[in-house]
Design a protein around this motif. Structure first.
Motif, PDB file in Angstrom:
ATOM      1  N   ASP A  44       0.816  -1.208   0.000  1.00  0.00           N
ATOM      2  CA  ASP A  44       0.000   0.000   0.000  1.00  0.00           C
ATOM      3  C   ASP A  44       0.855   1.266   0.000  1.00  0.00           C
ATOM      4  N   VAL A  45       0.419   2.233  -0.752  1.00  0.00           N
ATOM      5  CA  VAL A  45       0.955   3.598  -0.702  1.00  0.00           C
ATOM      6  C   VAL A  45      -0.077   4.422   0.058  1.00  0.00           C
ATOM      7  N   THR A  46       0.354   5.047   1.130  1.00  0.00           N
ATOM      8  CA  THR A  46      -0.594   5.805   1.955  1.00  0.00           C
ATOM      9  C   THR A  46      -0.710   7.263   1.523  1.00  0.00           C
ATOM     10  N   ASP A  47       0.347   7.791   0.922  1.00  0.00           N
ATOM     11  CA  ASP A  47       0.326   9.164   0.417  1.00  0.00           C
ATOM     12  C   ASP A  47       1.190   9.240  -0.833  1.00  0.00           C
ATOM     13  N   SER A  48       0.698   9.936  -1.855  1.00  0.00           N
ATOM     14  CA  SER A  48       1.456  10.126  -3.085  1.00  0.00           C
ATOM     15  C   SER A  48       1.378  11.595  -3.471  1.00  0.00           C
ATOM     16  N   TYR A  49       2.535  12.220  -3.591  1.00  0.00           N
ATOM     17  CA  TYR A  49       2.625  13.622  -3.992  1.00  0.00           C
ATOM     18  C   TYR A  49       3.302  13.683  -5.356  1.00  0.00           C
ATOM     19  N   GLY A  50       2.660  14.325  -6.316  1.00  0.00           N
ATOM     20  CA  GLY A  50       3.217  14.348  -7.658  1.00  0.00           C
ATOM     21  C   GLY A  50       3.234  15.731  -8.280  1.00  0.00           C
ATOM     22  N   LEU A  51       4.145  15.899  -9.238  1.00  0.00           N
ATOM     23  CA  LEU A  51       4.221  17.116 -10.031  1.00  0.00           C
ATOM     24  C   LEU A  51       4.357  16.682 -11.484  1.00  0.00           C
ATOM     25  N   ALA A  52       3.445  17.142 -12.323  1.00  0.00           N
ATOM     26  CA  ALA A  52       3.405  16.682 -13.706  1.00  0.00           C
ATOM     27  C   ALA A  52       3.509  17.840 -14.692  1.00  0.00           C
ATOM     28  N   HIS A  53       4.286  17.619 -15.740  1.00  0.00           N
ATOM     29  CA  HIS A  53       4.329  18.531 -16.884  1.00  0.00           C
ATOM     30  C   HIS A  53       3.692  17.787 -18.054  1.00  0.00           C
ATOM     31  N   ILE A  54       2.372  17.809 -18.117  1.00  0.00           N
ATOM     32  CA  ILE A  54       1.632  17.069 -19.141  1.00  0.00           C
ATOM     33  C   ILE A  54       0.530  17.921 -19.767  1.00  0.00           C
ATOM     34  N   THR A  55       0.618  19.233 -19.563  1.00  0.00           N
ATOM     35  CA  THR A  55      -0.322  20.167 -20.176  1.00  0.00           C
ATOM     36  C   THR A  55       0.377  20.899 -21.321  1.00  0.00           C
ATOM     37  N   PRO A  56      -0.089  20.748 -22.551  1.00  0.00           N
ATOM     38  CA  PRO A  56       0.546  21.464 -23.668  1.00  0.00           C
ATOM     39  C   PRO A  56       0.536  22.979 -23.446  1.00  0.00           C
ATOM     40  N   ARG A  57       1.571  23.626 -23.932  1.00  0.00           N
ATOM     41  CA  ARG A  57       1.695  25.078 -23.808  1.00  0.00           C
ATOM     42  C   ARG A  57       0.794  25.786 -24.821  1.00  0.00           C
ATOM     43  N   SER A  58       0.280  26.938 -24.428  1.00  0.00           N
ATOM     44  CA  SER A  58      -0.397  27.827 -25.367  1.00  0.00           C
ATOM     45  C   SER A  58       0.666  28.734 -25.973  1.00  0.00           C
ATOM     46  N   LEU A  59       0.775  28.709 -27.306  1.00  0.00           N
ATOM     47  CA  LEU A  59       1.833  29.416 -28.012  1.00  0.00           C
ATOM     48  C   LEU A  59       1.254  30.117 -29.236  1.00  0.00           C
ATOM     49  N   PRO A  60       1.981  31.053 -29.833  1.00  0.00           N
ATOM     50  CA  PRO A  60       1.465  31.717 -31.031  1.00  0.00           C
ATOM     51  C   PRO A  60       1.132  30.744 -32.156  1.00  0.00           C
ATOM     52  N   TRP A  61       1.782  29.572 -32.171  1.00  0.00           N
ATOM     53  CA  TRP A  61       1.520  28.583 -33.218  1.00  0.00           C
ATOM     54  C   TRP A  61       0.837  27.325 -32.669  1.00  0.00           C
ATOM     55  N   GLN A  62       0.399  27.375 -31.416  1.00  0.00           N
ATOM     56  CA  GLN A  62      -0.242  26.201 -30.819  1.00  0.00           C
ATOM     57  C   GLN A  62      -1.360  26.653 -29.888  1.00  0.00           C
ATOM     58  N   PHE A  63      -2.563  26.163 -30.149  1.00  0.00           N
ATOM     59  CA  PHE A  63      -3.743  26.577 -29.391  1.00  0.00           C
ATOM     60  C   PHE A  63      -4.313  25.377 -28.644  1.00  0.00           C
ATOM     61  N   VAL A  64      -4.378  25.479 -27.322  1.00  0.00           N
ATOM     62  CA  VAL A  64      -4.927  24.409 -26.492  1.00  0.00           C
ATOM     63  C   VAL A  64      -6.408  24.721 -26.275  1.00  0.00           C
ATOM     64  N   THR A  65      -7.266  23.927 -26.895  1.00  0.00           N
ATOM     65  CA  THR A  65      -8.702  24.199 -26.826  1.00  0.00           C
ATOM     66  C   THR A  65      -9.390  23.440 -25.691  1.00  0.00           C
ATOM     67  N   ASP A  66      -8.732  22.413 -25.167  1.00  0.00           N
ATOM     68  CA  ASP A  66      -9.299  21.681 -24.032  1.00  0.00           C
ATOM     69  C   ASP A  66      -8.183  20.905 -23.347  1.00  0.00           C
ATOM     70  N   HIS A  67      -8.249  20.810 -22.029  1.00  0.00           N
ATOM     71  CA  HIS A  67      -7.256  20.022 -21.304  1.00  0.00           C
ATOM     72  C   HIS A  67      -7.771  19.678 -19.916  1.00  0.00           C
ATOM     73  N   ARG A  68      -7.474  18.450 -19.482  1.00  0.00           N
ATOM     74  CA  ARG A  68      -7.807  18.053 -18.107  1.00  0.00           C
ATOM     75  C   ARG A  68      -6.853  16.956 -17.655  1.00  0.00           C
ATOM     76  N   VAL A  69      -6.590  16.923 -16.359  1.00  0.00           N
ATOM     77  CA  VAL A  69      -5.751  15.902 -15.731  1.00  0.00           C
ATOM     78  C   VAL A  69      -6.568  15.248 -14.632  1.00  0.00           C
ATOM     79  N   GLU A  70      -6.598  13.917 -14.624  1.00  0.00           N
ATOM     80  CA  GLU A  70      -7.331  13.169 -13.608  1.00  0.00           C
ATOM     81  C   GLU A  70      -6.447  12.072 -13.040  1.00  0.00           C
ATOM     82  N   THR A  71      -6.663  11.758 -11.772  1.00  0.00           N
ATOM     83  CA  THR A  71      -5.951  10.646 -11.139  1.00  0.00           C
ATOM     84  C   THR A  71      -6.959   9.621 -10.638  1.00  0.00           C
ATOM     85  N   ASP A  72      -6.521   8.394 -10.539  1.00  0.00           N
ATOM     86  CA  ASP A  72      -7.323   7.306  -9.979  1.00  0.00           C
ATOM     87  C   ASP A  72      -6.401   6.474  -9.093  1.00  0.00           C
ATOM     88  N   PRO A  73      -6.616   6.478  -7.750  1.00  0.00           N
ATOM     89  CA  PRO A  73      -7.669   7.151  -6.999  1.00  0.00           C
ATOM     90  C   PRO A  73      -7.649   8.670  -7.210  1.00  0.00           C
TER      91      PRO A  73
END
Length: 298
Positions: A19-48
């Motif tokens: 068992d893992v009783t606590d998990s702390y995370g940091l993620a770089h998984i959201t695309p950047r908004s840039l002059p040549w790149q448009f992020v129209t939708d984004h979401r991050v979910e964990t399970d649990p």
């Protein structure tokens, strides 16, 4: 608006033998908004599900997602879903034609963003000053050659001289290791090319993201067959950043989804964190799917 729209799914699964009783995370998984790149939708979910989850902008302007899972678990799933519209970044022929010697940010106080580029001309933990990389780059960085011509030839030489081989290196491998094995993966090729450019005073940044791949002729597209990818971009005074992919010997264009950039991989790993557990072993499985969407109209 031309370009290509993608649906991107990035799934990371950790499994533990206790068992893992606590998990702390940091993620770089959201695309950047840039002059040549448009992020129209984004979401991050964990399970649990996360007891606490929030986003912030890091030092480099990337979106970082912090999460805490405090429910006991032996399996943690982190999934990011995005919709992104990517264009081909425009280039300035005059800027691209400058000699590489004129592109050192420390000598270009006349260019507005030179002070920001300086940080990417300095050594970093995974891309230290490297004598052999400096000498390797000299073949391409000949006197008076344009920054684009010199950088592209360097990219092509790295592609030709080093074999792509999964398992040949690890995330902690050094540039010396790459020269020794003459084989590695995209992260290694990006680090080597960064070392070559920085050793000559040029600014270049590590870029992480995704590359949309095409199935073999006559074969159906395999969902989940894509992967995280790494490339680099070199600073061109007055012309922005030129993105180079030495792994595939090509400029990064509409098939590339930019997620984050930094000095090297250590600044922008997709997921890192700390767990509290008595577990003695764990496994990691990552699946990425980059699906082109036919309708590109915004």
């Amino acid at each position: 608006m031309n370009g290509t729209r993608y649906r991107v799914r990035h799934t990371t699964i950790y499994e533990y033998d206790d068992d893992v009783t606590d998990s702390y995370g940091l993620a770089h998984i959201t695309p950047r908004s840039l002059p040549w790149q448009f992020v129209t939708d984004h979401r991050v979910e964990t399970d649990p599900g996360a007891a606490d989850q929030r986003t912030s902008e890091d030092h480099f302007g990337n979106t970082a997602t912090y999460f805490q899972v405090d429910e006991d678990h032996r399996r943690l799933r982190i999934e990011a879903r995005s919709e992104v519209h990517v264009l081909t970044a425009p280039r300035d022929a005059t800027a691209d034609g400058q000699s590489w010697e004129r592109c050192r940010p420390t000598e270009r106080g006349d260019v507005a963003d030179a002070w920001q580029a300086v940080e990417f001309a300095l050594p970093s933990d995974l891309v230290p000053f490297h004598e052999r990389a400096r000498d390797y780059a000299k073949v391409s960085l000949t006197p008076g050659r344009s920054i684009v011509e010199a950088s592209v030839e360097l990219m092509r030489r790295v592609h030709a001289d080093f074999a792509y081989k999964q398992g040949a290196t690890t995330v902690s491998s050094t540039i010396d290791d790459l020269f020794e094995t003459q084989a590695g993966v995209c992260q290694d090729f990006a680090h080597l090319t960064l070392a070559c450019l920085r050793a000559h005073g040029l600014a270049a940044r590590y870029v992480s993201g995704y590359l949309a791949t095409d199935p073999p002729p006559g074969k159906p597209r395999v969902v989940g067959a894509d992967a995280s990818h790494a490339w680099l971009a070199v600073w061109v005074p007055g012309g922005g950043w030129l993105a180079l992919d030495p792994t595939n010997d090509q400029l990064a264009g509409e098939k590339y989804v930019t997620v984050a950039w930094g000095r090297d991989y250590a600044d922008v790993p997709p997921v890192k964190g700390v767990i509290f557990s008595e577990a003695s072993s764990s496994t990691l499985d990552v699946e990425v799917d980059v699906e082109p969407v036919a309708d590109t109209a915004l």
